[in-house]
Structure formats: C-alpha cells, structure tokens
Design an enzyme around this catalytic site. Structure first.
Site, PDB file in Angstrom:
ATOM      1  N   SER A 152       0.836  -1.200   0.000  1.00  0.00           N
ATOM      2  CA  SER A 152       0.000   0.000   0.000  1.00  0.00           C
ATOM      3  C   SER A 152       0.874   1.254   0.000  1.00  0.00           C
ATOM      4  O   SER A 152       1.629   1.468  -0.949  1.00  0.00           O
ATOM      5  CB  SER A 152      -0.957  -0.052   1.190  1.00  0.00           C
ATOM      6  OG  SER A 152      -1.968   0.915   1.082  1.00  0.00           O
ATOM      7  N   ASP A 228     -10.137  -5.675  -3.213  1.00  0.00           N
ATOM      8  CA  ASP A 228      -9.523  -4.609  -2.412  1.00  0.00           C
ATOM      9  C   ASP A 228     -10.422  -3.377  -2.459  1.00  0.00           C
ATOM     10  O   ASP A 228     -10.651  -2.804  -3.527  1.00  0.00           O
ATOM     11  CB  ASP A 228      -8.144  -4.305  -2.993  1.00  0.00           C
ATOM     12  CG  ASP A 228      -7.319  -3.352  -2.153  1.00  0.00           C
ATOM     13  OD1 ASP A 228      -7.895  -2.444  -1.520  1.00  0.00           O
ATOM     14  OD2 ASP A 228      -6.084  -3.512  -2.149  1.00  0.00           O
ATOM     15  N   HIS A 261      -7.315  -6.083   0.846  1.00  0.00           N
ATOM     16  CA  HIS A 261      -6.135  -5.249   1.055  1.00  0.00           C
ATOM     17  C   HIS A 261      -5.289  -5.686   2.253  1.00  0.00           C
ATOM     18  O   HIS A 261      -4.272  -5.070   2.535  1.00  0.00           O
ATOM     19  CB  HIS A 261      -6.587  -3.799   1.259  1.00  0.00           C
ATOM     20  CG  HIS A 261      -5.519  -2.773   1.072  1.00  0.00           C
ATOM     21  ND1 HIS A 261      -4.933  -2.495  -0.142  1.00  0.00           N
ATOM     22  CD2 HIS A 261      -4.919  -1.925   1.953  1.00  0.00           C
ATOM     23  CE1 HIS A 261      -4.039  -1.533  -0.015  1.00  0.00           C
ATOM     24  NE2 HIS A 261      -4.000  -1.171   1.251  1.00  0.00           N
TER      25      HIS A 261
END
Length: 281
Positions: A152, A228, A261
């Site tokens: 991320s 995600d 995620h």
C-alpha cells in the site's frame, strides 16, 4: 558511526532471531523503531536482505507478526528488515488527527513544507540512515545485496525509492501499492501537506511518473487483490502498468479475484515475493 541501537526484545525464530529495536534518528529527530529477522545462514557468512515498507497505520511489528515470511526467508537465507512507517511523537500539531496523514503515514518522502520538513524525512531515513545502521550493527548483512518491497503506502515507497536508487536496492516488488499517488485522495492529501502546492515537485514521489524516465532495470512484481476496497479510488495500478509498458520496463502485475487489502492477502503470496527477490539477489 550511527547512534546506539537499543534491543527492546529478541525472539528465537526458525534457527536464528527476530529482534525489535529502537534508536535515535538523526533524520527524523525522534526515536525510530525497526525489526530485523536474521536467518541461520548469517551465523556463517554474509546474507542478502529485504527491507519491507509497511502501509498506513502500521508499525515495524506488522509485517513481522502477520506475513508469515520467516520460515521461507530462513530457507532462502534472507534477512528481513522492517522500519516504522513514520516518525512518532514529533510534537507537530495535527500529526495524530487523521489515520491517513501524519503519524504512521510518512509516505516515504522528505517533506519540504513546514512544519513537517523538520521531522518527516522517511526517504532519507530509508536510503541513508537505515543502511548505515544495518551496516554497523548487522555485519552479516551484505549491503551489496539489498531488495525493497512493501504494501500500500509502503508499496508506493518501495517502487519510488527503488526507481531512484537502483544501485542501492537491486530488486523490488509490491503488494497493492499506491501506484499513482498524484491521482488519488491519499496521495493528494499527503503531497499537498508534506510537499506544498507545486505539483511538479510531487512527480519525484510518484512511481507512475518516475518510471517514464527511469524505465530500465530489473523486473518488477506487483500483486493486487480485486476485492480490495481501495483499488478503484486509491491504488490505480493500471496507470503504473501503462507507464511501464510505454517505458519498456518489465512488470508482472498479477490480479487476484477475491483477495482484499489485508495481510491474509499478503501471506497468500509472500512466497512468490521472497523467491522473486532471492533470484534477483
């Protein structure tokens, strides 16, 4: 000489050790935390190392606890290093107001706008101070065989830092990276506050912009979950994919149905990333 490294805890793990450490950082002017896994091969000689950059809200503990990477790292002879995601306790008004900016959200850049510029220097911390610290305190790590990966915000950091420092970090990969931060709310919020209003200055910390001019280099591996919740608004891997294609940079971008995620996603594909780096290093 770097500052002293305080050992907070040490744990036997797959034939060697996971340690959690703190030191006083010259770059951030705050204490900084990191964790290090050394594989058993480090007892007999030099080993390659991977630096993992974690994402928003995370710490130096997150990957080491959740990713399940140590067993294969021990088999491959890879050290794992996890720095924290930002300075902590810098005393800047507002640094703890939002989860996506300030504390635990350093975005792996050197801030140039006040009041953040004095402490939020994670780019220099990762590229200068951390390697010097590792070289001094972990002599078994081969500083000529470093790889960089992240998740991320940390995937953004890994891509941008590698693209600007390919001689220091020889390999790179990412899980669900913020691949085009100039085109997403997280990036616009961070960059406008840390770097000021000049969008041209932001390009130096945007992987999609950087790869256009720094396309040559080793193949990049990215894994992205299609379930995600941040994919459509914040991550934009398709922009990075297009930029790599235009620049002639080898990229393997794998899209996975059903994966979100979080760290169950990372744990599912961590083996491929460790092998990707081990092959390159």
């Amino acid at each position: 000489m770097t500052d002293a490294l305080e050992t907070r805890s040490s744990h036997a793990c797959f034939g060697d050790t996971v340690g959690f450490f703190t030191h006083q950082s010259a770059e951030t002017k705050t204490p900084m935390n990191l964790s290090v896994f050394t594989p058993p091969q480090a007892k007999d000689g030099k080993v390659a190392a991977l630096i993992y950059l974690a994402g928003l809200t995370c710490t130096e503990e997150t990957f080491m606890i959740k990713a399940g990477a140590q067993k294969l790292a021990a088999e491959l002879g890879l050290a794992l290093i996890c720095p924290d995601t930002s300075p902590r306790g810098a005393g800047i008004a507002g640094e703890d107001d939002d989860w996506d900016f300030g504390t635990a959200a350093g975005f792996y850049l050197d801030a140039t706008a006040a009041p953040w510029s004095a402490n939020y220097r994670m780019y220099s911390y990762i590229t200068k101070e951390l390697p010097a610290l590792l070289a001094e305190h972990f002599p078994a790590i081969d500083m000529d065989r470093l790889g960089l990966f992240g998740h991320s915000m940390g995937g953004h950091g890994a891509l941008t830092i590698h693209l600007k420092n390919p001689d220091l970090f020889k390999t790179v990969s990412a899980f669900a990276p913020i691949a085009a931060p100039m085109r997403c709310p997280w990036g616009n919020k961070a960059f406008s506050n840390y770097l000021g209003p000049d969008r041209d200055a932001w390009k130096d910390y945007d992987a999609t912009e950087l790869v256009a001019s720094r396309g040559s280099g080793p193949a990049i591996l990215i894994d992205q979950g299609l379930a995600d919740g941040f994919l459509e608004q914040e991550l934009h891997p398709h922009h990075f994919e297009a930029a790599c294609a235009a620049a002639g940079r080898a990229l393997t971008l794998r899209r996975h149905e059903g994966y979100d995620h979080g760290y169950y996603f990372i744990a599912s594909f961590i083996e491929d990333h460790l092998r990707h780096h081990a092959k390159g290093l």
